[in-house]
Design an enzyme around this catalytic site. Structure first.
Site, PDB file in Angstrom:
ATOM      1  N   LEU A  45      40.354  14.379  33.296  1.00 50.06           N
ATOM      2  CA  LEU A  45      39.280  13.395  33.181  1.00 50.06           C
ATOM      3  C   LEU A  45      39.320  12.759  31.801  1.00 50.06           C
ATOM      4  O   LEU A  45      39.115  13.416  30.790  1.00 50.06           O
ATOM      5  CB  LEU A  45      37.919  14.058  33.427  1.00 50.06           C
ATOM      6  CG  LEU A  45      36.732  13.105  33.679  1.00 50.06           C
ATOM      7  CD1 LEU A  45      35.629  13.840  34.418  1.00 50.06           C
ATOM      8  CD2 LEU A  45      36.178  12.516  32.400  1.00 50.06           C
ATOM      9  N   HIS A  95      36.111  21.450  22.920  1.00 50.53           N
ATOM     10  CA  HIS A  95      36.315  20.350  21.973  1.00 50.53           C
ATOM     11  C   HIS A  95      35.058  19.484  21.973  1.00 50.53           C
ATOM     12  O   HIS A  95      34.395  19.316  23.008  1.00 50.53           O
ATOM     13  CB  HIS A  95      37.526  19.540  22.437  1.00 50.53           C
ATOM     14  CG  HIS A  95      38.032  18.544  21.445  1.00 50.53           C
ATOM     15  ND1 HIS A  95      37.370  17.378  21.171  1.00 50.53           N
ATOM     16  CD2 HIS A  95      39.151  18.537  20.693  1.00 50.53           C
ATOM     17  CE1 HIS A  95      38.060  16.682  20.284  1.00 50.53           C
ATOM     18  NE2 HIS A  95      39.146  17.360  19.966  1.00 50.53           N
TER      19      HIS A  95
END
Length: 336
Positions: A126, A230
């Site tokens: 994604l 992240h």
């Protein structure tokens, strides 16, 4: 501006997908930013849609979000992962050491190599162009995958997992890799990630430590990022949790990013989507729906207004055109 729609990736999308991959900042194993690693992935995805499989056997259903002829995002469904070389993660386990003589009981965490998700499906890849952010397209990319799964249940293994990129500092610091992976793979993170993207997981099986590792032996900086996504992956991580995915202590062996999983029937968008017959007309100011039509190579998803009346959904001509749908065709819709 035309209506954005999701569709299977094509060979002639390669240059645009590569341009998107270069904007990702690295660390997305399934969307490598090197042409020689990305090209076979796009090719295999195209072949997967063309193969017309009847069960999950490793196909990769990579899709792109297109608007005005431009690819602005990607996402994918992996029908079953690790069938060739295994799909390896660390599982964070607890172990207890006790001494009656010293009257001490000490709990410690262990990183245990596991193949628990080998053969499961995966959602990933994604990524949305920075120029397209802020319009709900990230949510679109994520939920379109679940509509694909709902439409192709026999082609997707159960459960479904998702690996998130692990934490990385503003200057590129990767404390988990630096304290563990580098010692066993003897290369920079980017080189290991590229090798994994282009060569598969056999290198992990060959070089990964074969025994559990005590977390207490890792530097503090590495311990603090176990299961931490992240910063740019945090919205996607939260969307997965809201869909019913759960973090159960599994992490990536390279960057310690979290792995989450869910049974297909527990995924909110799968559970709440419904089948309708199409009626092309004027839905006026009806609510927004994510609407999917077609199978494999003809699969399409749009976000548009719709009016539901029993088992019929009225959509406008533009949405019908993007979906390739005609009156009385069957579509799957999910209220936005």
């Amino acid at each position: 501006m035309s209506l954005a729609f999701m569709r299977p990736v094509r060979r002639d999308d390669f240059d645009q997908v590569l341009a998107l991959a270069k904007l990702s900042g690295g660390g997305m194993t399934n969307l490598p930013s090197e042409a020689e690693a990305l090209r076979p992935r796009v090719e295999y995805a195209v072949e997967s849609f063309e193969a017309d499989a009847d069960h999950p056997s490793g196909e990769v259903y990579m899709m792109v979000l297109e608007q005005d002829g431009k690819v602005i995002g990607t996402s994918a469904v992996f029908s079953a992962v690790g069938l060739d070389y295994g799909f390896v993660n660390y599982r964070i386990n607890k172990t207890v050491h006790a001494s009656k003589q010293l009257k001490k009981r000490i709990e410690r965490r262990l990183l245990v190599p596991t193949h628990d998700f080998t053969g499961c499906a995966e959602v990933g890849t994604l990524f949305l162009s920075p120029d397209a952010r802020g319009g709900g397209y990230g949510k679109f990319l994520a939920k379109a995958r679940y509509l694909f799964i709902a439409q192709h249940r026999k082609l997707v293994a159960d459960p479904v997992c998702a690996e998130m990129r692990g934490w990385r500092g503003s200057k590129g610091e990767q404390p988990f890799w630096d304290s563990l992976g580098r010692l066993f793979f003897d290369m920079e993170f980017e080189d290991a990630d590229l090798a994994n993207s282009s060569m598969g997981n056999q290198m992990i099986a060959d070089l990964l430590p074969r025994h559990p590792i005590y977390v207490a032996l890792l530097p503090k900086a590495a311990r603090e990022v176990l299961g931490k996504p992240h910063n740019s992956a945090l919205p996607a991580f939260n969307m997965l949790l809201s869909e019913g995915f759960a973090f159960r202590g599994y992490i990536d062996v390279f960057d310690a990013g979290p792995l989450v999983d869910a049974r297909i029937d527990d995924i909110k968008s799968v559970r709440e989507s419904k089948l309708y017959k199409v009626k092309i007309g004027d839905p006026e100011s009806g609510p927004q729906f994510l609407i999917a039509a077609g199978r494999l190579s003809t699969f399409r998803v749009v976000r548009s207004e719709g009016m539901v009346d029993g088992d019929t959904i009225t959509i406008n001509k533009e949405a019908a055109r993007a979906l390739g749908a005609k009156n009385d065709d069957e579509v799957r819709a999910l209220k936005w």
